[in-house]
Design a protein around this motif. Structure first.
Motif, PDB file in Angstrom:
ATOM      1  N   ASP A   1       0.819  -1.215   0.000  1.00 37.27           N
ATOM      2  CA  ASP A   1       0.000   0.000   0.000  1.00 37.27           C
ATOM      3  C   ASP A   1       0.852   1.265   0.000  1.00 37.27           C
ATOM      4  O   ASP A   1       0.484   2.267  -0.620  1.00 37.27           O
ATOM      5  CB  ASP A   1      -0.922   0.007   1.224  1.00 37.27           C
ATOM      6  N   ARG A   2       1.987   1.234   0.721  1.00 38.56           N
ATOM      7  CA  ARG A   2       2.800   2.444   0.880  1.00 38.56           C
ATOM      8  C   ARG A   2       3.854   2.612  -0.207  1.00 38.56           C
ATOM      9  O   ARG A   2       4.242   3.728  -0.536  1.00 38.56           O
ATOM     10  CB  ARG A   2       3.508   2.422   2.245  1.00 38.56           C
ATOM     11  N   LEU A   3       4.332   1.496  -0.760  1.00 42.01           N
ATOM     12  CA  LEU A   3       5.446   1.556  -1.708  1.00 42.01           C
ATOM     13  C   LEU A   3       5.167   2.400  -2.943  1.00 42.01           C
ATOM     14  O   LEU A   3       6.030   3.192  -3.354  1.00 42.01           O
ATOM     15  CB  LEU A   3       5.847   0.134  -2.110  1.00 42.01           C
ATOM     16  N   PRO A   4       3.988   2.293  -3.585  1.00 43.65           N
ATOM     17  CA  PRO A   4       3.742   3.138  -4.762  1.00 43.65           C
ATOM     18  C   PRO A   4       3.843   4.638  -4.462  1.00 43.65           C
ATOM     19  O   PRO A   4       4.298   5.401  -5.314  1.00 43.65           O
ATOM     20  CB  PRO A   4       2.314   2.746  -5.180  1.00 43.65           C
TER      21      PRO A   4
ATOM     22  N   ILE B   1       6.870   4.453   2.572  1.00 43.96           N
ATOM     23  CA  ILE B   1       7.653   3.474   3.317  1.00 43.96           C
ATOM     24  C   ILE B   1       8.490   4.136   4.408  1.00 43.96           C
ATOM     25  O   ILE B   1       8.629   3.605   5.512  1.00 43.96           O
ATOM     26  CB  ILE B   1       8.575   2.689   2.363  1.00 43.96           C
ATOM     27  N   GLY B   2       9.049   5.298   4.116  1.00 40.21           N
ATOM     28  CA  GLY B   2       9.905   5.969   5.088  1.00 40.21           C
ATOM     29  C   GLY B   2       9.184   6.304   6.374  1.00 40.21           C
ATOM     30  O   GLY B   2       9.706   6.089   7.472  1.00 40.21           O
ATOM     31  N   ARG B   3       7.981   6.830   6.256  1.00 37.09           N
ATOM     32  CA  ARG B   3       7.215   7.178   7.452  1.00 37.09           C
ATOM     33  C   ARG B   3       6.838   5.934   8.238  1.00 37.09           C
ATOM     34  O   ARG B   3       6.885   5.925   9.477  1.00 37.09           O
ATOM     35  CB  ARG B   3       5.959   7.955   7.055  1.00 37.09           C
ATOM     36  N   GLU B   4       6.474   4.866   7.544  1.00 38.39           N
ATOM     37  CA  GLU B   4       6.137   3.621   8.228  1.00 38.39           C
ATOM     38  C   GLU B   4       7.363   3.027   8.915  1.00 38.39           C
ATOM     39  O   GLU B   4       7.264   2.437  10.001  1.00 38.39           O
ATOM     40  CB  GLU B   4       5.552   2.610   7.239  1.00 38.39           C
ATOM     41  N   LEU B   5       8.519   3.186   8.298  1.00 31.90           N
ATOM     42  CA  LEU B   5       9.745   2.665   8.885  1.00 31.90           C
ATOM     43  C   LEU B   5      10.068   3.371  10.199  1.00 31.90           C
ATOM     44  O   LEU B   5      10.412   2.729  11.200  1.00 31.90           O
ATOM     45  CB  LEU B   5      10.904   2.829   7.896  1.00 31.90           C
TER      46      LEU B   5
ATOM     47  N   SER C   1      16.100   5.444  -2.290  1.00 32.97           N
ATOM     48  CA  SER C   1      14.860   6.206  -2.153  1.00 32.97           C
ATOM     49  C   SER C   1      13.691   5.331  -1.757  1.00 32.97           C
ATOM     50  O   SER C   1      12.643   5.835  -1.354  1.00 32.97           O
ATOM     51  CB  SER C   1      14.532   6.934  -3.462  1.00 32.97           C
ATOM     52  N   ILE C   2      13.852   3.991  -1.866  1.00 28.89           N
ATOM     53  CA  ILE C   2      12.778   3.096  -1.459  1.00 28.89           C
ATOM     54  C   ILE C   2      12.476   3.264   0.022  1.00 28.89           C
ATOM     55  O   ILE C   2      11.358   3.070   0.482  1.00 28.89           O
ATOM     56  CB  ILE C   2      13.152   1.628  -1.763  1.00 28.89           C
ATOM     57  N   ASN C   3      13.489   3.638   0.794  1.00 26.66           N
ATOM     58  CA  ASN C   3      13.218   3.836   2.229  1.00 26.66           C
ATOM     59  C   ASN C   3      12.402   5.105   2.464  1.00 26.66           C
ATOM     60  O   ASN C   3      11.996   5.383   3.589  1.00 26.66           O
ATOM     61  CB  ASN C   3      14.509   3.887   3.035  1.00 26.66           C
TER      62      ASN C   3
END
Length: 325
Positions: free
Chosen positions: A95-98, A278-282, A262-264
């Motif tokens: 859900d977050r990756l796109p 993804i960064g915020r979820e990480l 940038s994936i992070n």
């Protein structure tokens, strides 16, 4: 060594590296201080309910057993269940990756195009006032503190002038409006992208420009450039068709790794602009000891970075005929 053998050998190395990273991350998160259950326990929950929750999460099992179970599930495509969301980690990442790819890939590509184009021009005009001014500007951009420039843009363009939304990715009133067309919704996303995109552009642009300028200056000193001039070729053709393609090779490496990392999601950028990636979820997962979600995010980053290195190395062989594996 043929290219196919080189790729096969690198894939084996990537597999070994991934296994080492996986093991290190698993031990790091599960041995780190902090209790994820303590953040989930309801004040009215009894001791028996708490023990049942611990058993459901598998935290009552030995570390070795948890590790083997995680590895087996990983190869089955199961990254576990998020402690906080209660959903499969793979679904959260999907859900977050796109959102992360949309923002950061766009920023990297635009800044790379601008940096390469301007870098080759100012290198060609080395020593002139425009070279000095642009180089100083690139150095400033390269050394900018990301949260500072992000907050400055929010204050100036979002708060003072009111041109762009300050946070988020969409406007709820637009997306729940049954009359809103697909184009309207896409424009709403682009409107929200402007500030984080501009922030990332400024940060990456300076780096690519400086790399291209330095590489271009080295390339202009090569013998084949003097040969091209001796043949009477136009200066623009020498710059654009002989020097620039070879000078851009180091930028290819930088762009490839930038896209991978940038994936992070650039945790700081997504955190400042509340961009749902993804960064915020990480950041959230690490802060709340959500081991499965944090592991899933880090492993995704590891896989993409390892494969990006391979892609860049292989791409070099196609861009520069002198490179052989």
């Amino acid at each position: 060594m043929t290219l196919n053998r080189y790729i096969f050998r690198r894939l084996i190395e990537i597999g070994i590296s991934f296994f080492i990273i996986l093991t290190g991350l698993f031990l790091l998160f599960h041995l780190a201080p902090g209790d994820p259950v303590a953040r989930m326990v309801d004040p009215g929950m009894t001791a028996e309910d708490e023990m049942r929750l611990i058993a459901q999460l598998g935290l009552d099992q030995p570390l070795g057993h948890r590790y083997l179970k995680f590895v087996v599930n990983l190869f089955r495509g199961n990254l576990g269940i998020s402690f906080h969301y209660g959903q499969p980690v793979s679904r959260i990442i999907a859900d977050r990756l796109p959102n992360t790819i949309l923002l950061f890939t766009t920023a990297v590509i635009l800044s790379a195009i601008a940096g390469v184009w301007l870098g080759k021009i100012i290198a060609w005009r080395k020593g002139r006032s425009v070279d000095t001014a642009v180089t100083i500007g690139a150095l400033v951009c390269h050394t900018l503190f990301l949260p500072w420039i992000a907050l400055l843009l929010i204050w100036l363009l979002g708060y003072q002038l009111g041109w762009f939304p300050i946070t988020g990715m969409i406007s709820a009133e637009v997306w729940i409006d049954p009359q809103a067309t697909l184009l309207t919704k896409l424009m709403d996303v682009l409107h929200h992208m402007v500030l984080p995109l501009l922030t990332l552009f400024l940060i990456h642009f300076g780096s690519y420009l400086l790399i291209m300028r330095s590489s271009m200056l080295d390339t202009l000193a090569e013998d084949y450039i003097y040969t091209a001039r001796a043949k009477g070729l136009p200066e623009r053709m020498i710059r654009d068709h002989h020097a620039a393609p070879n000078a851009a090779l180091p930028v290819v490496t930088s762009v490839g790794l930038s896209l991978a990392f940038s994936i992070n999601g650039g945790a700081l950028t997504e955190k400042v602009f509340s961009w749902p990636g993804i960064g915020r979820e990480l950041v959230f997962a690490v802060s709340n000891n959500d081991y499965p979600l944090a592991l899933g995010c880090f492993l995704l980053i590891a896989v993409v970075v390892l494969l990006a290195n391979l892609v860049v190395d292989v791409l070099y062989a196609f861009l520069d005929p002198r490179i052989r594996y």
